[in-house]
Write a protein that holds these residues in place. Sequence first.
Motif, PDB file in Angstrom:
ATOM      1  N   ARG A 230       0.816  -1.220   0.000  1.00  0.00           N
ATOM      2  CA  ARG A 230       0.000   0.000   0.000  1.00  0.00           C
ATOM      3  C   ARG A 230       0.848   1.268   0.000  1.00  0.00           C
ATOM      4  NH1 ARG A 230      -5.454  -0.234   1.560  1.00  0.00           N
ATOM      5  NH2 ARG A 230      -6.243  -2.331   2.020  1.00  0.00           N
ATOM      6  N   LYS A 231       2.099   1.173   0.386  1.00  0.00           N
ATOM      7  CA  LYS A 231       2.953   2.364   0.463  1.00  0.00           C
ATOM      8  C   LYS A 231       3.159   2.992  -0.900  1.00  0.00           C
ATOM      9  CE  LYS A 231       5.495   0.718   4.514  1.00  0.00           C
ATOM     10  NZ  LYS A 231       6.832   0.360   5.080  1.00  0.00           N
ATOM     11  N   ALA A 232       3.145   2.190  -1.954  1.00  0.00           N
ATOM     12  CA  ALA A 232       3.323   2.739  -3.312  1.00  0.00           C
ATOM     13  C   ALA A 232       2.158   3.665  -3.657  1.00  0.00           C
ATOM     14  CB  ALA A 232       3.429   1.602  -4.315  1.00  0.00           C
ATOM     15  N   ASP A 233       0.931   3.273  -3.320  1.00  0.00           N
ATOM     16  CA  ASP A 233      -0.231   4.131  -3.602  1.00  0.00           C
ATOM     17  C   ASP A 233      -0.171   5.419  -2.774  1.00  0.00           C
ATOM     18  OD1 ASP A 233      -1.190   2.158  -5.307  1.00  0.00           O
ATOM     19  OD2 ASP A 233      -2.383   1.196  -3.726  1.00  0.00           O
ATOM     20  N   VAL A 234       0.317   5.308  -1.526  1.00  0.00           N
ATOM     21  CA  VAL A 234       0.454   6.503  -0.687  1.00  0.00           C
ATOM     22  C   VAL A 234       1.489   7.458  -1.292  1.00  0.00           C
ATOM     23  CG1 VAL A 234       1.179   7.337   1.575  1.00  0.00           C
ATOM     24  CG2 VAL A 234      -0.260   5.293   1.406  1.00  0.00           C
ATOM     25  N   TRP A 235       2.602   6.929  -1.795  1.00  0.00           N
ATOM     26  CA  TRP A 235       3.648   7.764  -2.388  1.00  0.00           C
ATOM     27  C   TRP A 235       3.146   8.477  -3.641  1.00  0.00           C
ATOM     28  CZ3 TRP A 235       7.677  10.525  -1.803  1.00  0.00           C
ATOM     29  CH2 TRP A 235       8.500  10.829  -2.869  1.00  0.00           C
ATOM     30  N   GLN A 236       2.388   7.789  -4.479  1.00  0.00           N
ATOM     31  CA  GLN A 236       1.863   8.417  -5.696  1.00  0.00           C
ATOM     32  C   GLN A 236       0.888   9.532  -5.346  1.00  0.00           C
ATOM     33  OE1 GLN A 236       0.189   5.384  -8.205  1.00  0.00           O
ATOM     34  NE2 GLN A 236       2.157   4.354  -8.565  1.00  0.00           N
ATOM     35  N   ALA A 237       0.011   9.302  -4.392  1.00  0.00           N
ATOM     36  CA  ALA A 237      -0.922  10.351  -3.988  1.00  0.00           C
ATOM     37  C   ALA A 237      -0.186  11.516  -3.347  1.00  0.00           C
ATOM     38  CB  ALA A 237      -1.951   9.770  -3.018  1.00  0.00           C
ATOM     39  N   MET A 238       0.890  11.231  -2.607  1.00  0.00           N
ATOM     40  CA  MET A 238       1.666  12.279  -1.955  1.00  0.00           C
ATOM     41  C   MET A 238       2.330  13.188  -2.994  1.00  0.00           C
ATOM     42  SD  MET A 238       4.863  11.846   0.680  1.00  0.00           S
ATOM     43  CE  MET A 238       3.903  10.903   1.859  1.00  0.00           C
ATOM     44  N   ARG A 239       2.795  12.632  -4.061  1.00  0.00           N
ATOM     45  CA  ARG A 239       3.454  13.427  -5.103  1.00  0.00           C
ATOM     46  C   ARG A 239       2.479  14.417  -5.735  1.00  0.00           C
ATOM     47  NH1 ARG A 239       6.737   9.704  -9.196  1.00  0.00           N
ATOM     48  NH2 ARG A 239       7.170  11.792  -9.996  1.00  0.00           N
ATOM     49  N   ARG A 240       1.231  14.080  -5.835  1.00  0.00           N
ATOM     50  CA  ARG A 240       0.247  14.984  -6.418  1.00  0.00           C
ATOM     51  C   ARG A 240      -0.068  16.151  -5.489  1.00  0.00           C
ATOM     52  NH1 ARG A 240      -2.290   9.983  -7.729  1.00  0.00           N
ATOM     53  NH2 ARG A 240      -3.797  10.321  -6.038  1.00  0.00           N
ATOM     54  N   LEU A 241       0.027  15.929  -4.180  1.00  0.00           N
ATOM     55  CA  LEU A 241      -0.341  16.953  -3.204  1.00  0.00           C
ATOM     56  C   LEU A 241       0.858  17.695  -2.617  1.00  0.00           C
ATOM     57  CD1 LEU A 241      -3.020  14.905  -1.227  1.00  0.00           C
ATOM     58  CD2 LEU A 241      -3.455  16.633  -2.962  1.00  0.00           C
ATOM     59  N   MET A 242       2.045  17.211  -2.855  1.00  0.00           N
ATOM     60  CA  MET A 242       3.232  17.756  -2.196  1.00  0.00           C
ATOM     61  C   MET A 242       3.447  19.234  -2.493  1.00  0.00           C
ATOM     62  SD  MET A 242       7.093  16.157  -2.322  1.00  0.00           S
ATOM     63  CE  MET A 242       6.426  14.512  -2.180  1.00  0.00           C
ATOM     64  N   ALA A 243       3.132  19.658  -3.693  1.00  0.00           N
ATOM     65  CA  ALA A 243       3.383  21.060  -4.082  1.00  0.00           C
ATOM     66  C   ALA A 243       2.608  22.017  -3.193  1.00  0.00           C
ATOM     67  CB  ALA A 243       2.996  21.267  -5.541  1.00  0.00           C
ATOM     68  N   ARG A 244       1.479  21.619  -2.649  1.00  0.00           N
ATOM     69  CA  ARG A 244       0.655  22.529  -1.866  1.00  0.00           C
ATOM     70  C   ARG A 244       1.378  22.949  -0.586  1.00  0.00           C
ATOM     71  NH1 ARG A 244      -5.361  20.675  -1.018  1.00  0.00           N
ATOM     72  NH2 ARG A 244      -5.202  21.099  -3.247  1.00  0.00           N
ATOM     73  N   TRP A 245       1.886  22.035   0.202  1.00  0.00           N
ATOM     74  CA  TRP A 245       2.545  22.430   1.450  1.00  0.00           C
ATOM     75  C   TRP A 245       4.006  22.842   1.249  1.00  0.00           C
ATOM     76  CZ3 TRP A 245       0.272  17.380   1.397  1.00  0.00           C
ATOM     77  CH2 TRP A 245       1.144  16.336   1.082  1.00  0.00           C
ATOM     78  N   LYS A 246       4.598  22.429   0.101  1.00  0.00           N
ATOM     79  CA  LYS A 246       5.964  22.893  -0.173  1.00  0.00           C
ATOM     80  C   LYS A 246       5.946  24.382  -0.495  1.00  0.00           C
ATOM     81  CE  LYS A 246       8.880  19.006  -1.514  1.00  0.00           C
ATOM     82  NZ  LYS A 246       9.727  18.455  -2.575  1.00  0.00           N
ATOM     83  N   GLU A 247       4.965  24.846  -1.285  1.00  0.00           N
ATOM     84  CA  GLU A 247       4.846  26.260  -1.602  1.00  0.00           C
ATOM     85  C   GLU A 247       4.599  27.069  -0.337  1.00  0.00           C
ATOM     86  OE1 GLU A 247       1.783  26.544  -4.456  1.00  0.00           O
ATOM     87  OE2 GLU A 247       2.954  25.637  -6.109  1.00  0.00           O
ATOM     88  N   SER A 248       3.829  26.524   0.572  1.00  0.00           N
ATOM     89  CA  SER A 248       3.529  27.236   1.817  1.00  0.00           C
ATOM     90  C   SER A 248       4.785  27.373   2.667  1.00  0.00           C
ATOM     91  CB  SER A 248       2.470  26.476   2.617  1.00  0.00           C
ATOM     92  OG  SER A 248       1.279  26.350   1.851  1.00  0.00           O
TER      93      SER A 248
END
Length: 250
Positions: A230-248
């Motif tokens: 399941r960690k692979a699915d978590v990593w893929q979803a994380m990559r899509r959302l990562m830009a939001r908190w990185k920009e912050s």
Amino acid sequence: MQVVNWLPRTELPFAAPSRPELLEMPEPLVVAPLLPVSVAAPVAEAPAEPVIKPSERVKIEVPRPSLASTRSGAKVEEEAAPAVAKAPVVPPPRFALQLLRAGRCLLLVELPTGEPFQTRDPAYMLLKDMLRAAGLPDSPQIVGEPVRWPLLVRGTMDQGPEAARDFVQGFLSARIEDAPCVCLWLIGLPAVRFAGEANAESFNRELQVEGLGSVWALPGLELLMEEPQRKADVWQAMRRLMARWKESNE
């Protein structure tokens, strides 16, 4: 010659004396004449009805049901009456959640053992790895005491699923007002169910919850350790959302 009785005219010598009953002549048989049909015997009159004096009252016996018949009748009526179906009693859900802050993100994490995280707990070590992979501080701050449900062991207060959802969402809404966040992580099925109003099918998806904003539904830490695929699915979803908190953070 069909002679029944014979009487001599003169007394016979040396004859036995005659029996006097034989010398009596029988009376002639008189036959009563038949009456015509029109001449009928008088009909007997009906007996007169008894006269009831005004002072006398006729006593009328009214049959009364016995006690046994009354009870049996009541029992039959009770059996005939349809039984009212009672609503099934839903037991209160049981869970323990801990709220953490990492940068501009809040994390509502299911406590696998029901107790607060310890530094060397495998589940906590996995959470630190996920935060590093997301580019967030790997030493999250604990916000308040764990949220445990049910609140009371005894009492009449409603502690069903609806009450649990209202309590968890109210708790998160107050914390977000104190310190806004760009994304709320919901880690574990109880967090997803009672904060995000979703289920296991929403794992690794971004949801919009009224009053809470953008939330990210994740499997529980224990589940990720038991099923590493399941960690692979978590990593893929994380990559899509990562830009939001990185920009912050920048």
